[in-house]
Design an enzyme around this catalytic site. Structure first.
Site, PDB file in Angstrom:
ATOM      1  N   ASP A   1       4.496  -7.277  10.639  1.00 13.86           N
ATOM      2  CA  ASP A   1       3.613  -8.362  11.089  1.00 13.86           C
ATOM      3  C   ASP A   1       3.843  -9.631  10.263  1.00 13.86           C
ATOM      4  O   ASP A   1       3.489 -10.729  10.702  1.00 13.86           O
ATOM      5  CB  ASP A   1       2.131  -7.943  11.046  1.00 13.86           C
ATOM      6  CG  ASP A   1       1.719  -7.272   9.759  1.00 13.86           C
ATOM      7  OD1 ASP A   1       2.574  -6.698   9.063  1.00 13.86           O
ATOM      8  OD2 ASP A   1       0.522  -7.319   9.436  1.00 13.86           O
TER       9      ASP A   1
ATOM     10  N   GLU B   1       5.950  -5.550   5.716  1.00 15.13           N
ATOM     11  CA  GLU B   1       5.519  -4.977   7.000  1.00 15.13           C
ATOM     12  C   GLU B   1       5.798  -6.006   8.100  1.00 15.13           C
ATOM     13  O   GLU B   1       5.701  -7.226   7.891  1.00 15.13           O
ATOM     14  CB  GLU B   1       4.036  -4.574   6.986  1.00 15.13           C
ATOM     15  CG  GLU B   1       3.701  -3.728   8.207  1.00 15.13           C
ATOM     16  CD  GLU B   1       2.364  -2.989   8.125  1.00 15.13           C
ATOM     17  OE1 GLU B   1       1.588  -3.233   7.191  1.00 15.13           O
ATOM     18  OE2 GLU B   1       2.109  -2.167   9.027  1.00 15.13           O
TER      19      GLU B   1
ATOM     20  N   HIS C   1      -1.931  -0.989  14.473  1.00 11.15           N
ATOM     21  CA  HIS C   1      -1.469   0.359  14.100  1.00 11.15           C
ATOM     22  C   HIS C   1      -2.595   1.393  13.997  1.00 11.15           C
ATOM     23  O   HIS C   1      -2.829   2.027  12.990  1.00 11.15           O
ATOM     24  CB  HIS C   1      -0.482   0.365  12.937  1.00 11.15           C
ATOM     25  CG  HIS C   1      -0.910  -0.039  11.558  1.00 11.15           C
ATOM     26  ND1 HIS C   1      -2.081   0.328  10.982  1.00 11.15           N
ATOM     27  CD2 HIS C   1      -0.252  -0.753  10.623  1.00 11.15           C
ATOM     28  CE1 HIS C   1      -2.129  -0.134   9.743  1.00 11.15           C
ATOM     29  NE2 HIS C   1      -1.030  -0.811   9.514  1.00 11.15           N
TER      30      HIS C   1
ATOM     31  N   HIS D   1      -0.552  -3.835   0.822  1.00  6.23           N
ATOM     32  CA  HIS D   1      -0.828  -2.582   1.456  1.00  6.23           C
ATOM     33  C   HIS D   1       0.352  -1.608   1.402  1.00  6.23           C
ATOM     34  O   HIS D   1       0.219  -0.443   1.757  1.00  6.23           O
ATOM     35  CB  HIS D   1      -1.277  -2.954   2.878  1.00  6.23           C
ATOM     36  CG  HIS D   1      -0.983  -2.088   4.010  1.00  6.23           C
ATOM     37  ND1 HIS D   1      -0.298  -2.441   5.129  1.00  6.23           N
ATOM     38  CD2 HIS D   1      -1.339  -0.804   4.183  1.00  6.23           C
ATOM     39  CE1 HIS D   1      -0.238  -1.462   5.977  1.00  6.23           C
ATOM     40  NE2 HIS D   1      -0.854  -0.457   5.436  1.00  6.23           N
TER      41      HIS D   1
ATOM     42  N   HIS E   1      -3.902 -12.634   7.062  1.00  4.92           N
ATOM     43  CA  HIS E   1      -4.598 -12.415   8.340  1.00  4.92           C
ATOM     44  C   HIS E   1      -5.959 -13.107   8.297  1.00  4.92           C
ATOM     45  O   HIS E   1      -6.673 -13.013   7.283  1.00  4.92           O
ATOM     46  CB  HIS E   1      -4.865 -10.925   8.581  1.00  4.92           C
ATOM     47  CG  HIS E   1      -3.633 -10.079   8.663  1.00  4.92           C
ATOM     48  ND1 HIS E   1      -2.796 -10.088   9.756  1.00  4.92           N
ATOM     49  CD2 HIS E   1      -3.102  -9.180   7.802  1.00  4.92           C
ATOM     50  CE1 HIS E   1      -1.798  -9.223   9.553  1.00  4.92           C
ATOM     51  NE2 HIS E   1      -1.966  -8.679   8.374  1.00  4.92           N
TER      52      HIS E   1
ATOM     53  N   HIS F   1       5.299  -9.498   1.482  1.00  9.01           N
ATOM     54  CA  HIS F   1       5.106  -8.130   1.999  1.00  9.01           C
ATOM     55  C   HIS F   1       5.991  -7.978   3.225  1.00  9.01           C
ATOM     56  O   HIS F   1       6.062  -8.875   4.063  1.00  9.01           O
ATOM     57  CB  HIS F   1       3.617  -7.975   2.357  1.00  9.01           C
ATOM     58  CG  HIS F   1       3.242  -6.700   3.019  1.00  9.01           C
ATOM     59  ND1 HIS F   1       3.858  -5.514   2.787  1.00  9.01           N
ATOM     60  CD2 HIS F   1       2.244  -6.430   3.926  1.00  9.01           C
ATOM     61  CE1 HIS F   1       3.290  -4.567   3.517  1.00  9.01           C
ATOM     62  NE2 HIS F   1       2.313  -5.101   4.213  1.00  9.01           N
TER      63      HIS F   1
ATOM     64  N   TYR G   1     -11.260  -4.258   8.247  1.00  9.95           N
ATOM     65  CA  TYR G   1      -9.870  -4.263   7.776  1.00  9.95           C
ATOM     66  C   TYR G   1      -9.729  -3.337   6.558  1.00  9.95           C
ATOM     67  O   TYR G   1      -8.834  -2.489   6.492  1.00  9.95           O
ATOM     68  CB  TYR G   1      -9.506  -5.701   7.399  1.00  9.95           C
ATOM     69  CG  TYR G   1      -8.079  -5.933   7.009  1.00  9.95           C
ATOM     70  CD1 TYR G   1      -7.172  -6.456   7.927  1.00  9.95           C
ATOM     71  CD2 TYR G   1      -7.631  -5.663   5.730  1.00  9.95           C
ATOM     72  CE1 TYR G   1      -5.862  -6.687   7.569  1.00  9.95           C
ATOM     73  CE2 TYR G   1      -6.328  -5.888   5.360  1.00  9.95           C
ATOM     74  CZ  TYR G   1      -5.445  -6.412   6.283  1.00  9.95           C
ATOM     75  OH  TYR G   1      -4.141  -6.630   5.918  1.00  9.95           O
TER      76      TYR G   1
ATOM     77  N   ASP H   1      -1.917  -9.347   2.700  1.00 12.89           N
ATOM     78  CA  ASP H   1      -2.879  -8.413   3.300  1.00 12.89           C
ATOM     79  C   ASP H   1      -4.219  -8.394   2.554  1.00 12.89           C
ATOM     80  O   ASP H   1      -5.271  -8.147   3.169  1.00 12.89           O
ATOM     81  CB  ASP H   1      -2.307  -6.992   3.321  1.00 12.89           C
ATOM     82  CG  ASP H   1      -1.426  -6.737   4.546  1.00 12.89           C
ATOM     83  OD1 ASP H   1      -1.405  -7.586   5.453  1.00 12.89           O
ATOM     84  OD2 ASP H   1      -0.769  -5.683   4.588  1.00 12.89           O
TER      85      ASP H   1
END
Ligand code: FEO
Length: 391
Positions: free
Chosen positions: A82, A80, A24, A145, A223, A78, A192, A164
């Protein structure tokens, strides 16, 4: 696709996104992973999902250690995409599995997917859920995040699934930081942080404060690679504290683009002016570096000098792109300096300064020059900078 054992009865079942070069908006030269984990206990539990396009890879990994009809819980730390993109697929494969998440997570899931028939366990922070020999507990990490972000901890194994937080866009066949390189993991954690968590320094400080009170041996993020052992855990937490504190290291970043070379000449002069005041400089031309990579250096900088040519009475497009991105990430407590080469009309340096104002930065009075500086002596920029920086 095989899962990887993190510790007894806890497996990594994530996916590797070797093709990812931009996440992103920020560059990811070492690509990324979307980490999910499976805990084999009386209630088999999946921690987090994966990006939809790579869902098959995660499913294969899960099926290498268990079958979906045996899964009792799926924790969503989370929403999001991903991490949750394949949640509807996981729920189809394991319709009996209850989703464990916080109220903000449930709301976000409902806003992303058709959750008809999904059963939720809405946890409050600090609440525990027993899965057999192990206990899951949850801590809020809002804005690390998204508002829904949380982390999951197992006290019996002293393992934290941090999603995250503490993540790195780092793809490697090896799972553990100790097998890759702490240096590389910290480098990617910084890229990051600078591009994702920088606007949330205050929330990061609070979260790290809370997590320091938790006995953690392993941090398994959403990640990149897994931090294992007290030394690595302390290192990444201390480093997060340092980044979140926003304390600068006193150097200057000179970032610019150039049309016919004039702004480049100005950038050289700005660099040597800073150096003459014993201020170290990192100079980068936006033709050679992605704007998101500049953020890594801006994070610790004191001075940010932005140079642009005038094009059609506006800031040069690549510099606008950088400034827009910078404004969104909102680094605080910097000193901005705008410099500009214009043709027949002044005014663009003040447009750059509007970004500094929006960020609440102090400013060094801007400098502009008509067309091209002919010899360095004509620039006057060194004197200008020295005079204004010492004010
Ligand atoms: Fe890795 Fe905010 O998602």
């Amino acid at each position: 696709m095989k899962s990887i054992e993190v510790m007894k009865d806890i497996y990594w079942t994530g996916v590797r996104d070797w093709n990812l070069t931009n996440f992103h908006g920020h560059s990811t030269p070492k690509h990324s992973t979307y980490n999910s984990y499976v805990i084999l206990d009386e209630k088999i539990t999946i921690i987090d999902g994966a990006k939809l396009q790579l869902s098959d890879e995660m499913i294969e990994r899960v099926e290498s250690i268990t079958s979906f009809d045996k899964v009792s819980y799926i924790v969503v730390n989370h929403v999001e995409m991903d991490h949750s993109g394949n949640m509807p697929i996981l729920k189809k494969l394991a319709p009996q599995a209850k989703i464990i998440t916080c109220i903000a997570g449930k709301m976000a899931l409902e806003e992303h997917y058709d959750t008809t028939g999904w059963e939720f366990i809405i946890i409050k922070m600090g609440e525990e859920v027993s899965i057999g020999k192990r206990t899951l507990s949850f801590f809020p990490t809002p804005m690390l995040h998204w508002p829904d972000s949380m982390v999951t901890y197992i006290k019996e194994d002293k393992i934290l699934f941090s999603n995250d937080a503490f993540g790195q866009h780092l793809c490697d066949e090896k799972l553990f930081v100790k097998d890759v390189s702490l240096e590389v993991a910290l480098e990617e954690a910084k890229r990051y942080y600078a591009n994702i968590l920088l606007p949330f320094n205050v929330q990061t400080e609070k979260a790290v404060d809370v997590l320091r009170g938790v006995d953690i041996d392993i941090i398994a993020p959403g990640h990149g690679c897994v931090f294992s052992g007290k030394e690595e855990v302390s290192k990444i937490m201390d480093t997060y504290d340092e980044w979140a504190s926003g304390v600068d290291k006193g150097y200057a970043v000179v970032v610019y683009d150039t049309m016919w070379g004039a702004t480049s000449t100005l950038a050289d002069a700005v660099k040597s002016a800073f150096e003459s005041m014993n201020i170290p400089v990192r100079k980068m031309c936006l033709q050679n570096i992605h704007y998101s990579d500049v953020m890594i250096d801006i994070m610790d900088a004191k001075y940010v000098a932005v140079g642009t040519p005038t094009l059609n009475n506006e800031i040069y497009p690549s510099v606008v792109e950088f400034l827009t991105y910078l404004k969104g990430l909102a680094p605080r407590n910097k000193v901005g300096f705008a410099f500009n080469s214009y043709g027949w009309k002044k005014g663009v340096a003040s447009k750059v300064e509007e970004y500094f104002d929006a960020l609440g930065w102090d400013k060094i009075s801007s400098f502009d020059i008509k067309y091209s500086p002919k010899i360095e002596g004509e620039l006057g920029i060194k004197e200008h900078l020295k005079e204004n920086i010492s004010k």
